[in-house]
Design a protein around this motif. Sequence first.
Motif, PDB file in Angstrom:
ATOM      1  N   ARG A   1      -9.360  -4.778   2.348  1.00 23.83           N
ATOM      2  CA  ARG A   1     -10.599  -5.094   2.008  1.00 23.83           C
ATOM      3  C   ARG A   1     -11.048  -5.655   0.719  1.00 23.83           C
ATOM      4  O   ARG A   1     -11.360  -6.098  -0.522  1.00 23.83           O
ATOM      5  CB  ARG A   1     -12.185  -4.342   2.611  1.00 23.83           C
ATOM      6  N   ASN A   2     -10.077  -4.779  -0.282  1.00 26.37           N
ATOM      7  CA  ASN A   2      -9.943  -5.118  -1.878  1.00 26.37           C
ATOM      8  C   ASN A   2      -8.984  -6.074  -2.335  1.00 26.37           C
ATOM      9  O   ASN A   2      -8.483  -6.328  -3.811  1.00 26.37           O
ATOM     10  CB  ASN A   2      -9.265  -3.945  -2.541  1.00 26.37           C
TER      11      ASN A   2
ATOM     12  N   THR B   1      -8.244  -9.122   7.353  1.00 25.57           N
ATOM     13  CA  THR B   1      -9.022  -7.736   7.373  1.00 25.57           C
ATOM     14  C   THR B   1      -9.744  -7.664   8.983  1.00 25.57           C
ATOM     15  O   THR B   1      -9.181  -6.472   9.234  1.00 25.57           O
ATOM     16  CB  THR B   1     -10.729  -8.093   6.476  1.00 25.57           C
TER      17      THR B   1
ATOM     18  N   LYS C   1       1.040  -1.237   0.067  1.00 25.71           N
ATOM     19  CA  LYS C   1       0.311   0.003  -0.742  1.00 25.71           C
ATOM     20  C   LYS C   1       0.971   0.682  -0.082  1.00 25.71           C
ATOM     21  O   LYS C   1       0.423   2.387  -0.381  1.00 25.71           O
ATOM     22  CB  LYS C   1      -1.050   0.149   1.079  1.00 25.71           C
TER      23      LYS C   1
END
Length: 487
Positions: free
Chosen positions: A215-216, A200, A173
């Motif tokens: 969550r993706n 998650t 990320k």
Amino acid sequence: MTRLSRQTLGQLPKDVGRPNYDPARVTVGIVHLGIGAFHRAHQAAFTDAVLAQDPSWGICGVSLRSPETRDALAPQDGLYTLKVQDGDGEELQVIGSVVELLCAPEDPEAVLRRMADPATRIVSLTITEKGYCHNPATGTLDENHPDIVHDLENPGQPRSAIGFIVEALARRKSAGTAPFTLLTCDNLPSNGHVLKRVVTRFAELRDPALAAFVRNVASPSTMVDRIVPATTDSDRSAIAAALGVEDAWPVMTEPFRQWVIEDDFPLGRPAWENAGALFADDVAVFEMMKLRLLNGSHSTLAYLGYLAGAETVADAMALPGMEALIGGLMREEVSPTLPPLPGFDLAAYRAELLQRFRNPALRHRTWQIAMDGSQKLPQRLLGTIRDRLKAGAGYDRLALGVAAWMRYARGVDEAGRPIDVRDPHAARIAELTQGMGAPEGIVAAFLTMTDVFGTDLSESAPFRLTLINALTRLFEKGSAATLRDYV
């Protein structure tokens, strides 16, 4: 003796299979957590079969606990022998899909770097049920698990697979790298959903913004099937004699293999379908069929067989009454709980399972299957029992399997000898049942484990009584005599 390696591949006998690609050209595209025998007999073999089409899907195998696999295979350039055997003969195939090996406790940073690398597009797992640090009865993260507590406090030095996954995703990320696909290959109902749920939740406990990224992540469910016994020293000696070179960690398996996968891989995947994998929109029906018919039967015969003195699955199947018990369990108690399987011959599948269990060439130890029962039984037996209770139908054979686990998990066999119980709750079970001799008290003690049985089964009077009756039979008659009732 010379070791198996890329340099010695050319010395192998002509009847030994070997990679149809250059292993030196293979690069890592998959990081696999839990580089044990099952992975090497199943997913790594599927991958090996299609690497000639795209060599960018090599595997980095990560040991989360012990360096044994790394120490055995690294000097062999990751190569190892897969021995496929049944009563009709055997075939040897050298597998080359594992091109890097890491030991997480020794160098967690190296594992995280590899997982965060943009070239890594899939992170797969075979870490057994207990590796998910979850509550088996609910499928939710066990937030008090010591490894989870540690990993939340030390995100850069994780211990658990969950901690490694979330920290690697956090790094991706930060770097603007797309998330890898999570591919669990463990025996859990809706395994992809369970993994996504616990990952998650862990991310939520770390950082809400990170949780939004997690969550993706794609996390397709799978169903895997292949029987893989533990490798013995005699196996190693036989492989060395056949190859003319030493293989420190070959893998033994059966001809049958099955892999059903939901096709959700945003960053791509190997062409596993060309090796026989089946891609489906929903694997739940296959998953339930396998967990309840194969795994539920496996656990039942393992506990009963071990208590009756059977060392292997084939030995257990030869006990008078065992095949009739397992056949009846599958046909009369499990199969009615399964959803419709259009075009699938369930009777033929059950017959094939019995044949596989009888395979004399596989020395699959009942003690190996008996490990981690507190984590396995909710998926393998208790879910089926719940469905039978709801339907007002009998489940005596299923209950006998659960009772045999209770008898086994107490840690003393029928002759009074200690059992080496390998279970995350072994100490807890010993404490709960200490000094108890009556089946009623033992069952009551086990049913306080609501993380295994849930509150519904723990509070079910019919279930309790059925377990007491089954455990009473095992104590009064012994496992072998109890099995003979089914002849």
